[in-house]
Design a protein around this motif. Structure first.
Motif, PDB file in Angstrom:
ATOM      1  N   SER A 200      29.348  83.801 -12.357  1.00 44.62           N
ATOM      2  CA  SER A 200      28.832  85.168 -12.239  1.00 44.62           C
ATOM      3  C   SER A 200      27.469  85.190 -11.553  1.00 44.62           C
ATOM      4  CB  SER A 200      28.764  85.852 -13.603  1.00 44.62           C
ATOM      5  OG  SER A 200      27.874  85.193 -14.457  1.00 44.62           O
ATOM      6  N   GLU A 201      26.629  84.196 -11.815  1.00 42.99           N
ATOM      7  CA  GLU A 201      25.340  84.130 -11.118  1.00 42.99           C
ATOM      8  C   GLU A 201      25.522  83.786  -9.637  1.00 42.99           C
ATOM      9  OE1 GLU A 201      22.814  81.510 -13.337  1.00 42.99           O
ATOM     10  OE2 GLU A 201      22.449  83.017 -14.892  1.00 42.99           O
ATOM     11  N   PHE A 202      26.483  82.910  -9.330  1.00 40.73           N
ATOM     12  CA  PHE A 202      26.805  82.582  -7.941  1.00 40.73           C
ATOM     13  C   PHE A 202      27.244  83.833  -7.175  1.00 40.73           C
ATOM     14  CE2 PHE A 202      30.404  81.472  -5.108  1.00 40.73           C
ATOM     15  CZ  PHE A 202      29.716  80.782  -4.126  1.00 40.73           C
ATOM     16  N   VAL A 203      28.121  84.619  -7.791  1.00 40.57           N
ATOM     17  CA  VAL A 203      28.604  85.848  -7.159  1.00 40.57           C
ATOM     18  C   VAL A 203      27.473  86.852  -7.007  1.00 40.57           C
ATOM     19  CG1 VAL A 203      30.104  87.848  -7.501  1.00 40.57           C
ATOM     20  CG2 VAL A 203      30.988  85.556  -7.895  1.00 40.57           C
ATOM     21  N   GLU A 204      26.696  87.038  -8.060  1.00 41.04           N
ATOM     22  CA  GLU A 204      25.592  87.994  -8.012  1.00 41.04           C
ATOM     23  C   GLU A 204      24.608  87.661  -6.890  1.00 41.04           C
ATOM     24  OE1 GLU A 204      22.300  89.843 -11.077  1.00 41.04           O
ATOM     25  OE2 GLU A 204      22.838  87.720 -11.247  1.00 41.04           O
ATOM     26  N   ARG A 205      24.224  86.391  -6.786  1.00 43.84           N
ATOM     27  CA  ARG A 205      23.243  85.990  -5.771  1.00 43.84           C
ATOM     28  C   ARG A 205      23.801  86.119  -4.359  1.00 43.84           C
ATOM     29  NH1 ARG A 205      21.240  86.032 -10.260  1.00 43.84           N
ATOM     30  NH2 ARG A 205      19.630  84.659 -11.004  1.00 43.84           N
ATOM     31  N   ASN A 206      25.063  85.793  -4.160  1.00 49.49           N
ATOM     32  CA  ASN A 206      25.648  85.888  -2.829  1.00 49.49           C
ATOM     33  C   ASN A 206      25.857  87.336  -2.387  1.00 49.49           C
ATOM     34  OD1 ASN A 206      26.419  83.251  -1.394  1.00 49.49           O
ATOM     35  ND2 ASN A 206      26.798  82.844  -3.556  1.00 49.49           N
ATOM     36  N   ILE A 207      26.213  88.193  -3.311  1.00 46.97           N
ATOM     37  CA  ILE A 207      26.345  89.611  -2.959  1.00 46.97           C
ATOM     38  C   ILE A 207      24.980  90.206  -2.650  1.00 46.97           C
ATOM     39  CG2 ILE A 207      26.894  91.875  -3.955  1.00 46.97           C
ATOM     40  CD1 ILE A 207      29.445  90.628  -5.020  1.00 46.97           C
TER      41      ILE A 207
ATOM     42  N   ILE B  41      35.301  87.450  -3.819  1.00 47.23           N
ATOM     43  CA  ILE B  41      35.338  86.777  -5.122  1.00 47.23           C
ATOM     44  C   ILE B  41      36.664  86.044  -5.292  1.00 47.23           C
ATOM     45  CG2 ILE B  41      35.437  87.195  -7.605  1.00 47.23           C
ATOM     46  CD1 ILE B  41      33.376  89.472  -7.096  1.00 47.23           C
ATOM     47  N   ARG B  42      37.763  86.693  -4.903  1.00 50.81           N
ATOM     48  CA  ARG B  42      39.076  86.049  -4.999  1.00 50.81           C
ATOM     49  C   ARG B  42      39.136  84.785  -4.156  1.00 50.81           C
ATOM     50  NH1 ARG B  42      43.168  84.212  -3.018  1.00 50.81           N
ATOM     51  NH2 ARG B  42      42.389  84.581  -0.930  1.00 50.81           N
ATOM     52  N   ARG B  43      38.598  84.865  -2.943  1.00 51.75           N
ATOM     53  CA  ARG B  43      38.586  83.690  -2.066  1.00 51.75           C
ATOM     54  C   ARG B  43      37.719  82.580  -2.653  1.00 51.75           C
ATOM     55  NH1 ARG B  43      35.393  81.741   1.839  1.00 51.75           N
ATOM     56  NH2 ARG B  43      34.070  83.575   1.820  1.00 51.75           N
ATOM     57  N   SER B  44      36.594  82.934  -3.236  1.00 51.59           N
ATOM     58  CA  SER B  44      35.712  81.934  -3.857  1.00 51.59           C
ATOM     59  C   SER B  44      36.410  81.227  -5.010  1.00 51.59           C
ATOM     60  CB  SER B  44      34.425  82.585  -4.355  1.00 51.59           C
ATOM     61  OG  SER B  44      33.695  83.121  -3.289  1.00 51.59           O
ATOM     62  N   LEU B  45      37.144  81.989  -5.839  1.00 50.59           N
ATOM     63  CA  LEU B  45      37.892  81.365  -6.941  1.00 50.59           C
ATOM     64  C   LEU B  45      39.024  80.490  -6.417  1.00 50.59           C
ATOM     65  CD1 LEU B  45      38.193  84.067  -9.733  1.00 50.59           C
ATOM     66  CD2 LEU B  45      37.203  81.795  -9.935  1.00 50.59           C
ATOM     67  N   ALA B  46      39.713  80.937  -5.368  1.00 52.27           N
ATOM     68  CA  ALA B  46      40.805  80.147  -4.789  1.00 52.27           C
ATOM     69  C   ALA B  46      40.284  78.857  -4.177  1.00 52.27           C
ATOM     70  CB  ALA B  46      41.561  80.971  -3.749  1.00 52.27           C
ATOM     71  N   GLN B  47      39.131  78.911  -3.505  1.00 53.59           N
ATOM     72  CA  GLN B  47      38.534  77.693  -2.945  1.00 53.59           C
ATOM     73  C   GLN B  47      38.094  76.751  -4.062  1.00 53.59           C
ATOM     74  OE1 GLN B  47      35.432  79.267  -0.445  1.00 53.59           O
ATOM     75  NE2 GLN B  47      36.669  79.012   1.404  1.00 53.59           N
ATOM     76  N   SER B  48      37.549  77.304  -5.118  1.00 54.79           N
ATOM     77  CA  SER B  48      37.106  76.477  -6.243  1.00 54.79           C
ATOM     78  C   SER B  48      38.290  75.777  -6.903  1.00 54.79           C
ATOM     79  CB  SER B  48      36.349  77.356  -7.241  1.00 54.79           C
ATOM     80  OG  SER B  48      36.761  77.167  -8.537  1.00 54.79           O
ATOM     81  N   LEU B  49      39.440  76.465  -6.935  1.00 54.29           N
ATOM     82  CA  LEU B  49      40.642  75.904  -7.547  1.00 54.29           C
ATOM     83  C   LEU B  49      41.095  74.639  -6.818  1.00 54.29           C
ATOM     84  CD1 LEU B  49      42.749  76.522  -9.748  1.00 54.29           C
ATOM     85  CD2 LEU B  49      44.063  77.708  -7.998  1.00 54.29           C
ATOM     86  N   ARG B  50      40.811  74.573  -5.526  1.00 51.60           N
ATOM     87  CA  ARG B  50      41.222  73.426  -4.719  1.00 51.60           C
ATOM     88  C   ARG B  50      40.130  72.367  -4.609  1.00 51.60           C
ATOM     89  NH1 ARG B  50      43.466  77.943  -3.781  1.00 51.60           N
ATOM     90  NH2 ARG B  50      45.607  78.133  -3.084  1.00 51.60           N
ATOM     91  N   SER B  51      39.095  72.489  -5.415  1.00 51.60           N
ATOM     92  CA  SER B  51      38.015  71.509  -5.421  1.00 51.60           C
ATOM     93  C   SER B  51      38.163  70.592  -6.633  1.00 51.60           C
ATOM     94  CB  SER B  51      36.655  72.225  -5.462  1.00 51.60           C
ATOM     95  OG  SER B  51      36.450  72.804  -6.724  1.00 51.60           O
ATOM     96  N   ARG B  52      37.221  69.692  -6.783  1.00 52.13           N
ATOM     97  CA  ARG B  52      37.270  68.778  -7.924  1.00 52.13           C
ATOM     98  C   ARG B  52      36.811  69.433  -9.227  1.00 52.13           C
ATOM     99  NH1 ARG B  52      36.356  62.741  -6.625  1.00 52.13           N
ATOM    100  NH2 ARG B  52      37.406  62.616  -4.627  1.00 52.13           N
ATOM    101  N   LYS B  53      36.031  70.493  -9.120  1.00 55.30           N
ATOM    102  CA  LYS B  53      35.521  71.164 -10.314  1.00 55.30           C
ATOM    103  C   LYS B  53      35.818  72.662 -10.230  1.00 55.30           C
ATOM    104  CE  LYS B  53      32.283  67.716 -11.336  1.00 55.30           C
ATOM    105  NZ  LYS B  53      31.416  67.268 -12.301  1.00 55.30           N
TER     106      LYS B  53
END
Length: 194
Positions: free
Chosen positions: A57-64, A84-96
């Motif tokens: 939520s802080e990542f999203v807040e700061r980027n917006i 936000i959806r794209r950020s979550l989808a990219q995170s899903l394909r990462s190690r964390k």
């Protein structure tokens, strides 16, 4: 044990989330604010793993906010939801990956319409008239399906919200002690108490 739900009405979006922070059988905090104000006409309720929800939520807040500073205008709710959806989808394909479910409520000042987006931890997103996450959603979604009116004034929307909170308190074993309730409309974001 988190519960968050949101509804749209005639010119507004209401987002509510319980304030209890618990782990297993221990209640650690009773004043947790899970609804993050992202801009003057945009807010987001997060639920999921405690560290992930705060960090995401802080990542999203700061980027917006950064987008607003760079471009001198705020993102519309639909554009913010897609990012936000794209950020979550990219995170899903990462190690964390982030284990975060969220409700994004906003008011589009150009079209003068309220918006509500349901997003889960897999990056699935859809625009909905009402939504819920958490254990309370098992009881709240049927009530919202029956009583939600997209043309209802704010007072009726708050009455439906109160009915949902009462049902969760009645049915759920671990009763949330309190809720944070925020409204976004043409005047911006404000917090109210029921």
């Amino acid at each position: 044990m988190e519960t968050s739900f949101a509804i749209t009405g005639k010119g507004y979006t209401i987002v509510a989330s319980d304030t209890t922070a618990a782990r297993s059988i221990v209640k650690m905090k009773v004043d947790e604010d899970r609804i993050k104000v992202l801009s003057s006409h945009l807010l987001m309720a997060c639920s999921g793993e405690p560290g992930d929800t705060i960090q995401f939520s802080e990542f999203v807040e700061r980027n917006i906010r950064l987008f607003q500073i760079r471009n001198n205008y705020s993102l519309k709710p639909s554009a913010a939801a897609a990012w936000i959806r794209r950020s979550l989808a990219q995170s899903l394909r990462s190690r964390k990956p982030y284990s975060v479910n969220l409700l994004l409520g906003g008011y589009d000042t150009t079209s003068h319409r309220p918006h509500l987006y349901w997003v889960d931890y897999l990056g699935t997103m859809t625009e909905v008239p009402f939504a819920a996450h958490g254990y309370g959603s098992y009881f709240v979604l049927s009530l919202l399906d029956k009583y939600h009116d997209p043309e209802a004034p704010l007072e009726e929307g708050l009455a439906v919200l109160k009915r949902c909170m009462d049902e969760v308190a009645k049915r759920l074993i671990v009763n949330p002690s309190a809720y944070k309730i925020k409204i976004v409309d043409k005047d911006g974001v404000r917090e109210i108490e029921l």
